[in-house]
Design a protein around this motif. Structure first.
Motif, mmCIF file in Angstrom:
data_model
loop_
_atom_site.group_PDB
_atom_site.id
_atom_site.type_symbol
_atom_site.label_atom_id
_atom_site.label_comp_id
_atom_site.label_asym_id
_atom_site.label_seq_id
_atom_site.Cartn_x
_atom_site.Cartn_y
_atom_site.Cartn_z
ATOM 1 N N ASN A 2 -71.326 93.167 8.958
ATOM 2 C CA ASN A 2 -70.821 94.527 9.166
ATOM 3 C C ASN A 2 -70.247 94.659 10.569
ATOM 4 N N ARG A 3 -69.626 95.795 10.834
ATOM 5 C CA ARG A 3 -68.890 95.945 12.091
ATOM 6 C C ARG A 3 -69.829 95.911 13.300
ATOM 7 N N THR A 4 -70.990 96.551 13.195
ATOM 8 C CA THR A 4 -71.917 96.556 14.329
ATOM 9 C C THR A 4 -72.341 95.139 14.694
ATOM 10 N N ALA A 9 -71.614 90.126 18.011
ATOM 11 C CA ALA A 9 -71.240 88.714 17.952
ATOM 12 C C ALA A 9 -69.990 88.431 18.796
ATOM 13 N N LEU A 10 -69.066 89.373 18.832
ATOM 14 C CA LEU A 10 -67.869 89.209 19.660
ATOM 15 C C LEU A 10 -68.242 89.090 21.138
ATOM 16 N N VAL A 11 -69.155 89.947 21.575
ATOM 17 C CA VAL A 11 -69.587 89.894 22.977
ATOM 18 C C VAL A 11 -70.215 88.537 23.272
ATOM 19 N N GLU A 12 -71.071 88.052 22.367
ATOM 20 C CA GLU A 12 -71.728 86.763 22.603
ATOM 21 C C GLU A 12 -70.735 85.609 22.572
ATOM 22 N N GLU A 13 -69.731 85.699 21.703
ATOM 23 C CA GLU A 13 -68.695 84.666 21.634
ATOM 24 C C GLU A 13 -67.918 84.599 22.946
#
Length: 240
Positions: A2-4, A9-13
């Motif tokens: 889901n988006r949250t 995950a984007l921040v961690e990537e």
């Protein structure tokens, strides 16, 4: 996803890649969404105060500035379970207790829902080992001074017992830990023997970190070979 979850995950990537940029196209492939969706997600993160900026050019992309304040790491239940499983492989090493401590710290900062999910997932994992496999030996106790000196690059003064039980005092320039299924050693330059040596951790009677910094030497762990399950230093040097 889901988006949250994708935003976390984007921040961690980006955190893992920093300071290298990640293009929106690469991130879209990574999370199996459209480039437009990734761009909207990144814009939302920027608006919420996450320090992400865009770098122009062919090799550009989105970069997260790790020097600024960031939200805490988001650990997923699967990642926590992987840490718990990996912990089992450290049994019998000098780092087993530290690994358990690190796992407890990770679990302590996880939200209750994720922590409960991690516990449930971990409970569904069983490691298969041969029935005749012996229990792993207890890991050697590594004096705190030894670990701190290795990290800080300081000379160590060891009280060390040889195979016959004779204790000598040695100033050692620590290089690293070596070991495996057999014994674990502190590898370093022994000033008493004027040669590289491996000191069995279970024979270290005491360790004191000195103020002196370790000088640079042309000696590295890659130069150390193995013999059976034990580790021997550099060519003719002998494990004490």
């Amino acid at each position: 996803m889901n988006r949250t979850d994708r935003l976390y995950a984007l921040v961690e990537e980006l955190r893992a890649a920093a300071p290298r940029p990640r293009s929106a196209r690469l991130l879209a492939r990574r999370f199996e969404v459209s480039v437009r969706t990734i761009e909207r997600d990144l814009a939302a993160l920027q608006q919420s105060g996450v320090p992400i900026h865009a770098e122009p050019g062919r090799s550009g992309g989105y970069v997260l500035d790790r020097g600024q304040t960031l939200p805490p790491l988001a650990i997923t239940p699967a990642e926590a379970t992987a840490l718990a499983v990996g912990l089992q492989t450290l049994a019998g090493t000098p780092f087993a207790a530290d690994a358990r401590s690190a796992l407890h710290k990770v679990l302590a900062v996880m939200p209750q829902r994720e922590r409960t999910a991690a516990a449930e997932l971990t409970g569904r994992v069983r490691l298969l080992v041969p029935a005749t496999r012996p229990a792993p030996p207890a890991g050697p106790v590594v004096p705190a001074a030894l670990r701190e000196a290795l990290t800080a690059g300081r000379v160590l003064r060891l009280e060390y017992a040889d195979a016959a039980g004779r204790v000598t005092v040695r100033d050692v320039e620590p290089l690293g830990f070596l070991g495996g299924a057999g014994h674990w050693y502190l590898a370093g330059w022994c000033r008493l023997r004027r040669a590289p040596r491996g000191f069995r951790l279970d024979r270290v009677r005491s360790a004191t970190a000195l103020d002196e910094r370790v000088p640079r030497r042309d000696f590295d762990l890659g130069a150390i070979g193995t013999l059976g399950s034990d580790v021997v230093p550099l060519d003719a040097a002998t494990v004490m």
